[in-house]
Motif scaffolding. Structure first.
Motif, short mmCIF file in Angstrom:
data_model
loop_
_atom_site.label_atom_id
_atom_site.label_comp_id
_atom_site.label_asym_id
_atom_site.label_seq_id
_atom_site.Cartn_x
_atom_site.Cartn_y
_atom_site.Cartn_z
N GLY A 64 0.82 -1.22 0.00
CA GLY A 64 0.00 0.00 0.00
C GLY A 64 0.84 1.26 0.00
O GLY A 64 0.54 2.23 -0.72
N LEU A 65 1.90 1.25 0.80
CA LEU A 65 2.81 2.41 0.83
C LEU A 65 3.44 2.64 -0.53
O LEU A 65 3.48 3.78 -1.03
N LEU A 66 3.90 1.58 -1.16
CA LEU A 66 4.53 1.72 -2.49
C LEU A 66 3.51 2.18 -3.54
O LEU A 66 3.82 3.06 -4.37
N ALA A 67 2.32 1.62 -3.51
CA ALA A 67 1.29 2.00 -4.49
C ALA A 67 0.85 3.45 -4.28
O ALA A 67 0.73 4.22 -5.24
N ALA A 68 0.60 3.83 -3.02
CA ALA A 68 0.17 5.21 -2.75
C ALA A 68 1.27 6.20 -3.06
O ALA A 68 1.02 7.26 -3.64
N GLY A 69 2.49 5.87 -2.69
CA GLY A 69 3.61 6.77 -2.97
C GLY A 69 3.85 6.96 -4.46
O GLY A 69 4.04 8.09 -4.93
N THR A 70 3.80 5.87 -5.21
CA THR A 70 3.98 5.96 -6.66
C THR A 70 2.81 6.72 -7.29
O THR A 70 3.01 7.56 -8.17
N GLY A 71 1.60 6.44 -6.83
CA GLY A 71 0.44 7.17 -7.34
C GLY A 71 0.55 8.66 -7.08
O GLY A 71 0.17 9.48 -7.92
N GLY A 72 1.08 9.01 -5.92
CA GLY A 72 1.26 10.43 -5.59
C GLY A 72 2.23 11.14 -6.52
O GLY A 72 2.08 12.33 -6.80
N VAL A 73 3.20 10.40 -7.00
CA VAL A 73 4.16 10.99 -7.95
C VAL A 73 3.52 11.17 -9.32
O VAL A 73 3.78 12.17 -10.01
N LEU A 74 2.67 10.24 -9.71
CA LEU A 74 2.11 10.25 -11.07
C LEU A 74 0.79 10.99 -11.23
O LEU A 74 0.47 11.45 -12.33
N ALA A 75 0.01 11.08 -10.18
CA ALA A 75 -1.35 11.61 -10.29
C ALA A 75 -1.38 13.12 -10.42
O ALA A 75 -0.52 13.82 -9.91
N ARG A 76 -2.41 13.58 -11.09
CA ARG A 76 -2.65 15.04 -11.16
C ARG A 76 -3.23 15.53 -9.84
O ARG A 76 -2.89 16.60 -9.37
N THR A 77 -4.14 14.76 -9.28
CA THR A 77 -4.72 15.08 -7.98
C THR A 77 -3.99 14.23 -6.95
O THR A 77 -4.23 13.04 -6.82
N ARG A 78 -3.09 14.87 -6.22
CA ARG A 78 -2.18 14.12 -5.37
C ARG A 78 -2.68 13.90 -3.94
O ARG A 78 -2.21 12.99 -3.26
N TRP A 79 -3.60 14.71 -3.42
CA TRP A 79 -3.91 14.66 -1.99
C TRP A 79 -4.38 13.29 -1.51
O TRP A 79 -3.98 12.88 -0.41
N PRO A 80 -5.17 12.51 -2.27
CA PRO A 80 -5.54 11.20 -1.75
C PRO A 80 -4.32 10.29 -1.56
O PRO A 80 -4.21 9.56 -0.59
N PHE A 81 -3.39 10.38 -2.51
CA PHE A 81 -2.20 9.55 -2.44
C PHE A 81 -1.26 10.01 -1.32
O PHE A 81 -0.63 9.19 -0.66
N ALA A 142 -9.17 8.50 2.37
CA ALA A 142 -8.56 9.36 1.35
C ALA A 142 -8.51 8.65 0.00
O ALA A 142 -8.86 9.24 -1.04
N LEU A 143 -8.08 7.41 0.01
CA LEU A 143 -7.94 6.68 -1.26
C LEU A 143 -9.29 6.28 -1.85
O LEU A 143 -9.41 6.08 -3.05
N SER A 144 -10.31 6.17 -1.01
CA SER A 144 -11.66 5.83 -1.48
C SER A 144 -12.45 7.03 -1.96
O SER A 144 -13.50 6.87 -2.58
N TRP A 145 -11.99 8.21 -1.62
CA TRP A 145 -12.70 9.43 -2.02
C TRP A 145 -12.82 9.45 -3.53
O TRP A 145 -11.86 9.18 -4.24
N PRO A 146 -13.98 9.79 -4.05
CA PRO A 146 -14.13 9.76 -5.51
C PRO A 146 -13.15 10.71 -6.19
O PRO A 146 -13.00 11.86 -5.77
N PRO A 147 -12.48 10.22 -7.23
CA PRO A 147 -11.58 11.10 -7.97
C PRO A 147 -12.38 12.22 -8.66
O PRO A 147 -13.57 12.03 -8.95
N PRO A 148 -11.75 13.34 -8.91
CA PRO A 148 -12.47 14.43 -9.61
C PRO A 148 -12.87 13.99 -11.01
O PRO A 148 -12.19 13.20 -11.65
N ARG A 149 -14.00 14.49 -11.44
CA ARG A 149 -14.47 14.17 -12.80
C ARG A 149 -13.65 14.95 -13.81
O ARG A 149 -13.30 16.11 -13.58
N ARG A 150 -13.39 14.29 -14.90
CA ARG A 150 -12.69 14.98 -15.99
C ARG A 150 -13.67 15.88 -16.71
O ARG A 150 -14.83 15.52 -16.95
N GLU A 151 -13.20 17.05 -17.05
CA GLU A 151 -14.06 17.97 -17.80
C GLU A 151 -14.18 17.49 -19.24
O GLU A 151 -13.21 17.04 -19.84
N GLN A 152 -15.38 17.58 -19.77
CA GLN A 152 -15.62 17.20 -21.14
C GLN A 152 -15.27 18.36 -22.06
O GLN A 152 -15.64 19.50 -21.78
N PRO A 153 -14.58 18.06 -23.14
CA PRO A 153 -14.23 19.17 -24.07
C PRO A 153 -15.42 19.71 -24.82
O PRO A 153 -16.42 19.16 -24.97
#
Length: 153
Positions: A64-81, A142-153
């Motif tokens: 979990g630590l490795l997955a959350a840490g890596t996700g935090g590096v890659l994600a646009r919305t970092r706070w859950p990670f 934090a990790l279960s919080w729904p991710p933000p919706r992507r805006e539609q173009p």
């Protein structure tokens, strides 16, 4: 690695947080019963029932630590990670400071060598699990919080 892995990392971290939260909450819920046991019975329980908790929980905390840490590096919305990473890191610290030293001592005890202050160490062990449960719940929410919706173009 690209951002396409972020949902997978989040799912893995969330499952791990759920497992750690469940295992540590089980210890918290057992505390009233464990506190009512005499030393001999408590020692027998410690030597009999908890081996699988450490293996499953330890693997889940590290993965979990490795997955959350890596996700935090890659994600646009970092706070859950970030909160997930802090939660997992905290559970590992609580284990290292509170549970591991007690586990090492209890593993060597026999009924004949059970020290008079065994209940102080039992309470330290239980408190470390309560701290871990709280931190695991922070990670899970934090990790279960729904991710933000992507805006539609």
């Amino acid at each position: 690695m690209t951002t396409r892995w972020v949902p997978t990392l989040r799912a893995v971290a969330t499952v791990c947080a759920g497992l750690v939260a469940g295992l540590t909450l089980a210890h918290v819920l057992e505390r009233p019963g464990a506190s009512a046991l005499d030393g001999a019975t408590w020692l027998a329980v410690q030597h009999t029932f908890y081996g699988g908790f450490g293996i499953a929980g330890g693997v889940a905390e590290v993965v979990g630590l490795l997955a959350a840490g890596t996700g935090g590096v890659l994600a646009r919305t970092r706070w859950p990670f970030v909160l997930g990473t802090v939660g997992f890191a905290g559970t590992l610290v609580a284990y290292a400071v509170g549970n591991a030293p007690v586990n090492a001592q209890v593993a060597l005890w026999t009924l004949a060598t059970l020290p008079p202050e065994w209940s102080v160490l039992r309470d330290r062990w239980e408190t470390a699990h309560a701290v871990s449960a709280g931190l695991a719940l922070v990670a899970l929410v934090a990790l279960s919080w729904p991710p933000p919706r992507r805006e539609q173009p």
